[in-house]
Write an enzyme that holds these catalytic residues in place. Structure first.
Site, PDB file in Angstrom:
ATOM      1  N   PHE A   1       0.640  -1.535   0.074  1.00  0.00           N
ATOM      2  CA  PHE A   1       0.048   0.057  -0.143  1.00  0.00           C
ATOM      3  C   PHE A   1       0.788   1.178  -0.092  1.00  0.00           C
ATOM      4  O   PHE A   1       0.611   2.302  -0.366  1.00  0.00           O
ATOM      5  CB  PHE A   1      -1.251   0.118   1.441  1.00  0.00           C
ATOM      6  N   LYS A   2       1.985   1.056   0.273  1.00  0.00           N
ATOM      7  CA  LYS A   2       2.675   2.716   0.684  1.00  0.00           C
ATOM      8  C   LYS A   2       3.034   3.304  -0.730  1.00  0.00           C
ATOM      9  O   LYS A   2       3.326   3.967  -0.877  1.00  0.00           O
ATOM     10  CB  LYS A   2       4.253   2.421   1.154  1.00  0.00           C
ATOM     11  N   ASP A   3       2.896   2.549  -2.162  1.00  0.00           N
ATOM     12  CA  ASP A   3       2.891   2.693  -3.204  1.00  0.00           C
ATOM     13  C   ASP A   3       1.681   3.810  -3.418  1.00  0.00           C
ATOM     14  O   ASP A   3       2.090   4.822  -4.490  1.00  0.00           O
ATOM     15  CB  ASP A   3       2.543   1.604  -4.134  1.00  0.00           C
TER      16      ASP A   3
END
Ligand code: PLP
Length: 466
Positions: free
Chosen positions: A111-113
């Site tokens: 999810f950090k993308d």
């Protein structure tokens, strides 16, 4: 929109000051001086927009004064074009009124993308407008480093250096970083642990002459811009299941408290969210706090969900500040006391208020495997260990009639051993992950020595400039 520090000594900063600055100079975290408000009609007007168009409209109040809406929308379009799903963060129904919100369709499958891809464009724009160059330095045990490298590789005005502990990251996670061979990217494998890497980064920031010489910057999870970029998917998911005409709830597997804080901000902006469910692994400081007002630091223990192997949830300070009535003096003394004693003295009233909004559940590794199995057997959905913890936290705290949306934060193929242990088979590898297993790797390997690492950073900047 202007920003202040939670500890009160810094005020009047704009979005790009906060983006490039990271932590406030008084040790606090930046928060908006006021929260933007959306009416029910404002929310309804976002229905049917593309992800990028919706994201730009939700983020725009926070970037006022530094970006126009068309500029911001342009960056969102470029950032989210790199996702492998047309709706960017799709919802999958896994049980009646229970959804997985898949946040892992970006280039590194975590999810950090979602935030980092946008930050890449925002940094480039801010640095160009201010005619600056920075060196981003970070330490990683897994997802953050690869998301940062994917977002900043090949960008003008940014050199990036990521430290990882030699031999202590998974093969996939290391190759996601070391197979990137753009000139502005340097990977350093340190002979040591993740904590050693993090100490080296802290020491570089503490070395004022060095910090200035190379214009150090960071994109860690306390960066306000990352929080802002995580608000839109909560809005989009809520609208998809009927908000603002009905309440929804969110469940989020939590480490540094950044992801779930973004959901809370959406509520603060007027989105009708009933409550938030926090999932933690055996590193359960947040669950202990919610259940017993016991925010006390214990040693970090490795788990099946390594991105949540955290004891100090740095973004919690932003929530604390709000629930202390924005009293920055009290926030400062509370945080200083926490640092000195390892135990945070949260006033009972604030703890009660947080507890009515935030529910929490802890799963150890055996329970996490059992949850992966339960989810697969009931819905044929393969949840990675982080996502399974979020789904479990939501399922245990669902209100009848209120849809529960759980953040699925990593692709199961990033954790094939955990999936195999739970389900008896290995998940399919997406083609991009198969590719990196063949690509050549490039990294420096250094002893855990500040001087050596600083020399490597200097040499990297010089080489990148040519
Ligand atoms: C970083 C991460 C988390 C934790 O998110 P926070 O914002 O730190 O609470 C959860 N799952 C995965 C896969 C992550 O990479």
């Amino acid at each position: 929109m202007l920003y202040q520090s939670t500890r009160g000594a810094i005020r009047g900063k704009d979005f790009y000051d906060v983006l490039l600055g990271g932590l406030a100079e008084d040790g606090g975290l930046f928060v908006p001086e006021t929260w933007p408000q959306f009416t029910q009609d404002d929310w309804r007007s976002l229905r049917g927009l593309s992800y990028a168009a919706l994201a730009a409209r939700v983020i725009a109040p926070f970037t006022q004064n530094v970006l126009t809406l068309p500029e911001l929308e342009g960056f969102c379009r470029k950032a989210y074009a790199r996702f492998d799903h047309p709706s960017v963060t799709p919802l999958v129904e896994i049980a009646p009124e229970q959804y997985a919100m898949e946040l892992f369709h970006g280039p590194t499958y975590a999810f950090k993308d979602v935030a980092m891809q946008l930050l890449g464009h925002l940094f480039e724009d801010a640095l160009q407008k201010r005619d600056q160059h920075v060196t981003i330095v970070g330490a990683t045990s897994g997802d953050t480093g690869s998301a940062a490298i994917e977002a900043f590789k090949g960008r003008d005005r940014v050199s990036i250096v990521i430290l990882h502990p030699y031999g202590r990251t998974s093969d996939v996670q290391r190759r996601q970083m070391t197979s990137v061979t753009k000139a502005n990217v340097l990977n350093i494998a340190i002979d040591g642990t993740f904590d050693d890497c993090q100490d080296l980064v802290k020491a570089m920031f503490a070395d004022a002459p060095f910090r200035e010489e190379v214009a150090l910057s960071a994109v860690n999870s306390i960066n306000w811009a990352r929080i802002a970029a995580q608000i839109p998917y909560y809005v989009r998911a809520a609208l998809a299941v009927g908000a603002p005409d009905r309440d929804v709830s969110f469940a989020v597997p939590t480490g540094n408290f950044g992801n779930v804080l973004a959901a809370w901000v959406a509520q603060r902006m007027g989105l009708p969210i009933s409550h938030f469910c926090i999932g933690s692994n055996k590193n359960d400081i947040l669950t202990r706090f919610i259940l017993d007002n016991d925010m006390s630091v214990q040693p970090v223990a490795p788990s099946l969900s390594p991105s949540m192997d955290i004891q100090v949830s740095s973004n919690f300070e932003r929530l604390l500040f709000e629930f202390l009535g924005r009293d920055s003096a009290l926030c400062r003394t509370t945080m200083q006391g926490f640092r000195q004693t390892g135990r945070m003295a949260v006033p009972t009233e604030a703890w009660h208020a947080i507890g009515t909004l935030f529910k929490a559940r802890r799963l150890d590794d055996a329970q996490t495997r059992a949850e992966i199995k339960r989810i697969f057997e009931s819905s044929h959905y393969i949840a990675d260990p982080h996502s399974a913890i979020g789904i479990a936290a939501g399922a245990g705290n669902q209100k009848p009639g209120t849809p529960m949306i759980a953040a699925a934060t990593a692709h199961p193929a990033k954790f094939p051993d955990a999936i195999e242990a739970a389900l008896g088979f290995r998940p399919d590898m997406p083609p991009a992950l198969q590719d990196i297993m063949q690509k050549p790797e490039r990294y420096d390997r250094l002893a855990c020595d500040l001087g050596l690492v600083q020399d490597a950073v200097r040499a990297h900047i010089a080489a990148d400039a040519n």
